[in-house]
Design a protein around this motif. Structure first.
Motif, short mmCIF file in Angstrom:
data_model
loop_
_atom_site.label_atom_id
_atom_site.label_comp_id
_atom_site.label_asym_id
_atom_site.label_seq_id
_atom_site.Cartn_x
_atom_site.Cartn_y
_atom_site.Cartn_z
N ALA A 17 39.92 40.39 1.41
CA ALA A 17 41.08 39.60 1.81
C ALA A 17 41.01 38.20 1.20
O ALA A 17 42.04 37.63 0.79
CB ALA A 17 41.16 39.52 3.33
N ALA A 18 39.81 37.65 1.12
CA ALA A 18 39.66 36.31 0.55
C ALA A 18 40.06 36.30 -0.93
O ALA A 18 40.72 35.36 -1.40
CB ALA A 18 38.22 35.83 0.70
N GLU A 19 39.68 37.35 -1.68
CA GLU A 19 40.03 37.40 -3.09
C GLU A 19 41.53 37.63 -3.27
O GLU A 19 42.15 37.05 -4.18
CB GLU A 19 39.24 38.50 -3.80
N VAL A 20 42.13 38.48 -2.43
CA VAL A 20 43.58 38.67 -2.50
C VAL A 20 44.29 37.34 -2.26
O VAL A 20 45.23 36.98 -3.00
CB VAL A 20 44.06 39.73 -1.49
N GLN A 21 43.85 36.59 -1.26
CA GLN A 21 44.49 35.31 -0.97
C GLN A 21 44.31 34.34 -2.13
O GLN A 21 45.25 33.59 -2.49
CB GLN A 21 43.93 34.71 0.31
N ARG A 22 43.12 34.35 -2.74
CA ARG A 22 42.90 33.46 -3.88
C ARG A 22 43.86 33.79 -5.01
O ARG A 22 44.44 32.89 -5.64
CB ARG A 22 41.45 33.59 -4.36
N ARG A 23 44.08 35.07 -5.28
CA ARG A 23 44.98 35.47 -6.36
C ARG A 23 46.44 35.19 -6.00
O ARG A 23 47.23 34.80 -6.88
CB ARG A 23 44.78 36.95 -6.70
N LEU A 24 46.80 35.39 -4.74
CA LEU A 24 48.16 35.05 -4.32
C LEU A 24 48.43 33.57 -4.55
O LEU A 24 49.50 33.18 -5.05
CB LEU A 24 48.37 35.40 -2.84
N ASP A 25 47.44 32.73 -4.19
CA ASP A 25 47.61 31.28 -4.37
C ASP A 25 47.66 30.92 -5.85
O ASP A 25 48.49 30.10 -6.28
CB ASP A 25 46.47 30.54 -3.68
N ALA A 26 46.76 31.52 -6.64
CA ALA A 26 46.70 31.20 -8.06
C ALA A 26 47.98 31.61 -8.77
O ALA A 26 48.41 30.94 -9.72
CB ALA A 26 45.50 31.88 -8.70
N ARG A 27 48.61 32.70 -8.31
CA ARG A 27 49.84 33.17 -8.93
C ARG A 27 51.09 32.59 -8.27
O ARG A 27 52.22 32.95 -8.65
CB ARG A 27 49.88 34.70 -8.91
N ALA A 28 50.89 31.76 -7.26
CA ALA A 28 51.99 31.10 -6.55
C ALA A 28 52.99 32.11 -6.01
O ALA A 28 54.20 31.93 -6.08
CB ALA A 28 52.69 30.09 -7.46
N ILE A 29 52.46 33.20 -5.44
CA ILE A 29 53.30 34.24 -4.84
C ILE A 29 53.31 34.01 -3.32
O ILE A 29 52.28 34.17 -2.66
CB ILE A 29 52.79 35.65 -5.16
N SER A 30 54.45 33.63 -2.80
CA SER A 30 54.53 33.37 -1.37
C SER A 30 55.73 34.01 -0.70
O SER A 30 55.75 34.15 0.53
CB SER A 30 54.57 31.85 -1.12
N ASN A 31 56.72 34.40 -1.46
CA ASN A 31 57.96 34.92 -0.88
C ASN A 31 57.85 36.43 -0.65
O ASN A 31 58.56 37.23 -1.25
CB ASN A 31 59.16 34.59 -1.79
N LEU A 32 56.95 36.81 0.26
CA LEU A 32 56.72 38.21 0.61
C LEU A 32 57.02 38.41 2.08
O LEU A 32 56.77 37.53 2.91
CB LEU A 32 55.27 38.61 0.31
N GLN A 33 57.52 39.60 2.42
CA GLN A 33 57.86 39.90 3.81
C GLN A 33 56.90 40.89 4.47
O GLN A 33 56.86 40.99 5.69
CB GLN A 33 59.29 40.44 3.89
N HIS A 34 56.17 41.65 3.68
CA HIS A 34 55.23 42.63 4.25
C HIS A 34 53.81 42.41 3.74
O HIS A 34 52.88 42.32 4.53
CB HIS A 34 55.68 44.05 3.92
#
Length: 428
Positions: free
Chosen positions: A379-396
């Motif tokens: 989960a920590a690595e997924v969050q790191r990649r989400l932040d690095a890719r600036a992906i935040s507009n997700l609903q699920h």
């Protein structure tokens, strides 16, 4: 006038070419089945349509019964058939005969999938009591999930057309807004598409260090494309859609699903046979998404081992194939078979699952690769990649959901075959 009206839509029929294109053979089938059912044949009429774009034309016909009628239409280009039996029960109950007639004609066509509907027709005599509204009158739209299960939503049809490949409907529903339905099956909707599209795209895309070139086979609603474009490394995205009318309707009616993805300069739409495009692109794609109709529809050939091998050849090193499998609850043998096909072809097969509201069931998907293992991401690595890719507009999808998607219940795990080491080696 009280009677029974039965319809059946038959898909992927394997009952013999003559029953799709030969009016004499079809007429003989219907006459013998009518006689065997105990209904009374009065007359019949059959029309053979001309060939179209190199494909043989279908047949339309009707059997006039003393009790009412049997009607049939065939689509040999897709292997589909529609049946319609109506009987009047004025002087006696002919319901059992109607059921027998319908089922024996269905049996002759050997369909891969059947969608049945039944309507009880009311009494219109002068002394008839007012009838209670039926679900059909109230606007219930029914889909058969399995031979023993169906579900429905209340709605109305906004658009209905027959394309060269399938029937297409856009519905307006209270819970989900606009819904796309193909050949009687719910595909996507405005208000809950994120369950399916985010789960189809992000587990594999997040596991890949930097997906650059991606291919969607199908995906004419644009929802999967919209999710892939959230990854900034994506430079080229091809949507290989067979049916141009799906994209045309999606552009007009499903803007809340694709959110303008078709107009992104990174997107290229290829209309035609998706597998032909795959064969022209060996070793090119980081991700291939099979965003198709279900494995028991006319798209079934794309889920078979030969097609999976062709898609594997189109993957770049480190790439992955993503597809949906059906419901482990309602389609366990189908899920087991597809997982077996994948394990025989790929070194790493990662099944996942979630409940998809529009589909009315817990649904299975899989990521298949020779090296990529999405369940290994913390989960920590997924969050790191989400932040690095600036992906935040997700609903699920989020960092915690990533691992949860791959946490399979035991009944789903039991469908995953244990590969023999020689089987995997033989595939490479």
């Amino acid at each position: 006038m009280y009677g029974l009206h039965l319809t059946a839509d038959l898909y992927a029929c394997q009952g013999g070419a003559e029953l799709m294109i030969d009016p004499v053979a079809i007429a003989q089938l219907c006459r013998t089945r009518t006689e065997a059912s105990g209904l009374t044949l009065v007359d019949d009429k059959w029309v053979k349509f001309p060939d179209w774009q190199g494909q043989p034309g279908g047949v339309t016909g009707a059997v006039l019964l003393a009790e009412s009628h049997l009607a049939i239409h065939t689509w040999p280009e897709t292997g589909n058939v529609t049946l319609d039996v109506y009987v009047c029960n004025f002087s006696g109950d002919n319901s059992g005969k109607a059921q027998q007639l319908l089922e024996t004609v269905i049996e002759a066509y050997k369909p891969g999938r059947i969608v049945r509907n039944e309507l009880v027709r009311g009494d219109i005599s002068a002394n008839a009591l007012p009838a209670s509204p039926t679900p059909e009158e109230e606007g219930w739209i029914v889909e058969e999930l399995a031979p023993s299960a169906s579900f429905s939503y209340r709605g109305k049809v906004l658009e209905r057309q027959t394309t060269p490949y399938q029937s297409l409907e856009v519905l307006e529903t209270s819970p989900f807004g606009r819904v796309l339905r193909l050949d009687g099956r719910f595909m996507t909707s405005e208000k809950e598409e994120f369950f399916y599209h985010e789960s189809l795209v992000h587990p594999a895309a997040m596991a890949h260090p930097a997906p650059t070139r991606c291919l969607i086979i199908g995906g004419g609603d644009g929802g999967a494309a919209e999710e892939l474009l959230k990854h900034p490394s994506v430079r080229e995205l091809v949507i290989a859609e067979l049916d141009a009318q799906v994209i045309e309707v999606a552009r007009k009616q499903l803007k809340a699903v694709h959110r303008g993805a078709f107009d992104d300069p990174r997107v290229r739409v290829e209309i035609g046979d998706g597998m032909a495009y795959v064969d022209r692109s060996p070793g090119q794609f980081d991700l291939i998404l099979m965003d198709l109709t279900d494995p028991d529809t006319p798209a079934s050939a794309l889920y078979e081992p030969a097609a999976l091998a062709r898609m594997q050849r189109a993957l770049a090193p480190g790439g992955a194939l993503v597809l949906h499998l059906g419901s482990p609850v309602f389609h366990p043998e189908q899920v087991r078979r597809l997982l077996g096909h994948l394990q025989a072809q790929f070194r790493e097969v990662s099944p996942l699952g979630l409940y998809i509201p529009l589909y009315g069931a817990y649904w299975g998907l899989a990521v298949a690769s020779d090296s990529l293992r999405p369940p290994d991401l913390t989960a920590a690595e997924v969050q790191r990649r989400l932040d690095a890719r600036a992906i935040s507009n997700l609903q699920h999808y989020n960092a915690d959901i990533h691992g949860a998607l791959f946490a399979l219940p035991n009944y789903y795990r039991a469908l995953l075959p244990t590969p023999e080491p020689a089987d995997v080696a033989a595939a490479h």
